[in-house]
Design an enzyme around this catalytic site. Structure first.
Site, short mmCIF file in Angstrom:
data_model
loop_
_atom_site.label_atom_id
_atom_site.label_comp_id
_atom_site.label_asym_id
_atom_site.label_seq_id
_atom_site.Cartn_x
_atom_site.Cartn_y
_atom_site.Cartn_z
N LYS A 140 2.39 4.01 67.36
CA LYS A 140 3.70 3.02 67.35
C LYS A 140 4.02 2.89 68.88
CE LYS A 140 8.46 3.49 66.03
NZ LYS A 140 9.49 4.32 65.08
N HIS A 280 -28.06 -16.20 41.57
CA HIS A 280 -26.64 -16.52 41.47
C HIS A 280 -26.23 -15.21 40.57
CE1 HIS A 280 -26.90 -19.87 43.65
NE2 HIS A 280 -27.71 -20.48 42.78
#
Length: 528
Positions: A140, A280
């Protein structure tokens, strides 16, 4: 907020001691004061470095088996104080709080503790409290504090210090802060996920998922889409944990297709040599044989056109004969639980062929979760795990399947579980001979699979349709007799399907009229 901030004091508290003494020495050589705790302080002292214990700085001893040591205003004030705020500076002076410019923390090994099957109490003890609190505080306050949570960032930190004469840039601190919050988020996700499972909560109010970046990619499914690959830390054998021996980096579609192939071949861990070819994300050929080479050849003969540029997965280590067969056409990826030297030598001549080896096959019965994003949320479900119990099958026709037909039916059913719905799979003598995938109509899948089988028969010079005398699996019930009749017209002699349709009686009657054997499983395998 300044851009360049000098480092004069560092707090180091790490569970993973990899690179610790080297980092400590490098910081000390740059004039950074070292503050540390427990085992980290001990390791640094043994390396001959001057270290101040956190307990000495706070004037408060470590207690409660180390649960309380860094949760103190002297520590958090040193991390959170804004160095350009007069009120903060006055508070630091009034209470004897010295600034901490660098925090190096990695957390208790919670994930590893869970992975080795530890009991509840031990897992709970490995939930880090002080570490995440310090990390969040330091991140922070990244305007003034640098936070490092990963061993792999030690080198980058030292380069940063050398580049800026003992200082870190705002850009670097922001990057480290983001990584810090990513780590604490992943840690909390691991804790909440484990606890939900441990207490038997199948649908917790909030569910978190986390991953670790394994690879950035040139693009996703299409060139205009960005993409990256993340691992979940589960160490399940498969594409995420495989070793790549050659070839360029896997693409998004490579990884997706390779996973599909490997998950299917893992269904046959205890079976004869088995080969899966995927294109695929759908299998275009699956077969068993006396050898892997034979299995590959039989799988290839199901659909030679689709196999070009496909993915091959094997349930045995790759050998020379199979490698020679595979290199007969262009193949994107081969994945197997090992490969001998002769096979690897053959593949070495194919620079665009990727070879992946794994530490065994995946557990097809292992539980797990499958996530799918939808607009505004996620769908989460259990993996389609488990195996079909032959004793649970219901034979619903006048004719019973022969022993050979039953073996093929179970094989077809297993393959069908991994074919996109609507799925139809024709099998004969332990090899797929026609696969219909992803159609909106089940009868269309049935006819497409039969049509592809006829095309292959013509291509390889067979006198009869490969589906003649085959069995057929359907991933869900036949809602009308038409799909079953189409399978019978293609030459199928036995059918396996879930059953449960409103018109089951009509479908059974059609099977009896055609002389088919039919088995109900009572379970479907939609794969959308």
């Amino acid at each position: 907020m300044p851009d360049l901030v000098p480092l004069s004091r560092a707090l180091i508290s790490v569970s993973d001691k990899t690179g610790l003494t080297e980092l400590g020495r490098a910081l000390a050589d740059r004039g950074v004061e070292l503050l540390s705790t427990g085992g980290s302080a001990k390791a640094l002292r043994e390396a001959g470095l001057a270290v101040t214990d956190v307990a000495e700085a706070t004037g408060f001893p470590e207690m409660m088996d180390g649960r309380v040591k860094t949760l103190h205003p002297v520590i958090h004030g040193g991390l959170l104080a804004l160095r350009d705020d007069p009120a903060h500076l006055a508070a630091m002076e009034a209470h004897g709080i010295a600034g901490i410019d660098l925090l190096v923390v990695n957390l208790y090994p919670f994930e590893a503790t869970v992975a080795r099957g530890a009991e509840w109490d031990e897992v709970i003890e490995n939930i880090d409290i002080g570490g995440p609190a310090m990390i969040r505080a330091a991140a922070k306050n990244h305007g003034f504090v640098t936070t490092v949570v990963d061993v792999e960032d030690y080198a980058a930190l030292l380069v940063e210090l050398d580049t800026h004469e003992g200082r870190t840039s705002e850009a670097f601190r922001r990057t480290m802060a983001q990584r810090a919050y990513g780590r604490t988020a992943a840690y909390d996700a691991a804790v909440s996920t484990w606890m939900a499972g441990a207490i038997g909560e199948p649908a917790p109010r909030r569910r978190a998922v986390a991953g670790t970046l394994a690879q950035t990619m040139r693009y996703g499914e299409n060139p205009h889409q960005g993409a990256a690959f993340y691992t979940d830390g589960s160490n399940r054998p498969g594409v995420a944990t495989a070793q790549q021996h050659q070839g360029k980096a896997l693409s998004y579609n490579n990884i997706n297709d390779t996973d599909a192939a490997f998950e299917l071949v893992s269904e046959f861990a205890d079976a004869p040599p088995t080969c899966v070819i995927v294109k695929h994300a759908n299998p275009c050929g699956v077969a068993q044989g006396e050898s892997l080479a034979e299995a590959y050849g039989r799988a290839f003969d199901c659909d030679r056109v689709s196999a070009f540029g496909g993915i091959v997965a094997l349930n045995r280590p790759l050998d020379r004969a199979t490698a020679e067969a595979i290199t007969g056409i262009f193949t994107e990826v081969v994945i197997a639980p090992g490969a001998d030297d002769a096979a690897r030598e053959i593949f070495a001549g194919k620079k665009n062929l990727r070879l992946l080896t794994t530490a065994g096959l995946g557990d097809a019965e292992a539980p797990g979760l499958v996530w799918r994003q939808v607009s505004g949320g996620y769908l989460v479900q259990d993996r389609d795990a488990g195996r079909l119990d032959p004793a649970s099958l219901q034979i619903v026709t006048k004719r019973r399947p022969s022993e050979a037909e039953m073996a093929d039916l179970l094989f077809a059913w297993t393959v069908g579980k991994h074919v996109k719905s609507n799925a139809i799979v024709y099998v004969k003598d332990g090899a797929t001979v026609g696969i219909g995938a992803g159609q909106m109509s089940r009868v269309d899948s049935t006819r497409i699979a039969a049509r592809k089988a006829l095309d292959m028969a013509a291509a390889i010079g067979l006198d009869a349709a490969p589906t003649e005398g085959s069995v057929v699996a359907s991933d869900a019930f036949f809602p009308f007799p038409d799909g079953l009749i189409a399978a019978a017209e293609a030459g199928a002699r036995a059918v396996i399907q879930p059953g449960g349709a409103m018109r089951d009686a009509d479908v059974i009657a059609a099977a009896d009229d055609a002389g088919l054997a039919m088995v109900f499983t009572g379970r479907r395998h939609f794969r959308h």
